[in-house]
Design an enzyme around this catalytic site. Sequence first.
Site: not given
Length: 387
Positions: A73, A152, A201-202, A326
């Site tokens: 991303g 998110n 993807g993750h 994060c």
Amino acid sequence: MIDKVIYLDNNATTKVDDEVIKEMLPFFSIYYGNPSSIHTFGGQIEKEIKKAREKVAKLIGAEPEEIIFTSGGTESDNAAILSALETQPKKNHIITTKVEHPAILSLCNTLKNRGYNITYLSVDAEGQIDLTELKNAISAQTAIISIMWANNETGVIFPIEEISKIAAEKEVLFHTDAVQAIGKIPINVSEYKINFLAASGHKFHAPKGIGFLYIKKGTRFNPFIIGGHQEYGRRAGTHNVPGIIGLGKAAELAEKYLEEENTKVKYLRDKLEKSIIEEIKDVKLNGGKSPRTPNTLNISFKYVEGEAILLLLNEYNIAASSGSACTTGSLEPSHVLRAMGVPAEVIHGSIRFSLSRYTTEEEINFTIEKLKIIIKRLRDISPFTPH
Ligand code: PLP
């Protein structure tokens, strides 16, 4: 190492699906050639990459040539914005929102220090932007609008269709960070006027370190990573073959499980949400009145600290998050909740639960039961609890 967990932190990362692993494995030790090689041993892998690209494209309604594989991303977000600035050197303005992921916000802050003008659109109490504010912010200097598809931290979904129309009417490039939307809600880029879309993807049961960037046909693109001729010269570096194969399989599975995501996963999220609201008093649901991704719940428990809740949940092997992964390690209150006007002391008691298709009803029942005990225990000793 702990290997048994009630994992409610799927917006941070997800378990790689067993079927994905199975597809990837031969590409480590049997078909390990370089797809750019002339010999058949390597060259044959190009065909497998092609199939993976087709699956990824299909998931979002794109053409295979519109997909480039990236490391995830962050790279895709950076590549889209930096390309827009390079292909339009006379334009020095970017529009984004206050609630983006650091992959966009930190980049914009860096660009600001380099002399670019950045407009950070504000959000209301439900996490939504004002489309009039967006329209008014656009000028002849605007190089790109970058607005995430789903947040998110809260799961709040932005009205991407309307935003893309506004951008197209004003002839401004539009990028969307769809990292948290892929596999959770239907996405069809062919219906919208989106120039770039970033995915990782993750976040949808593929491995870490692989993602993709959608670049609409006809959109000019300057590569972010420069070197070899891979990805039609748009992203250099030897292909992460196992990762790409895994991403393709994960995309196929995401399509297959999309309905389950919006029924079973949503049912469990709603059950968790409803039980907390009904059985624990003094809580605040964040972004609950907005359209949201079906797997995400962000809720504040007044008078207690989110970190303390997480530590006690951890004692029961329940993994959740007090903000985006994060920002863990920083005691700064979440920039997303702050932008939504949530008071700092309430933000400090916020927890994000993010479910996946692996979440079971037993796990949700167990979490509710333990959460009630944990919040009572913390409130009993909190100096802020009104007794
Ligand atoms: N954008 C959003 C909305 C995210 O949630 C994340 C990861 O948390 C990223 C970008 C970064 O993706 P990656 O970890 O693949 O670099």
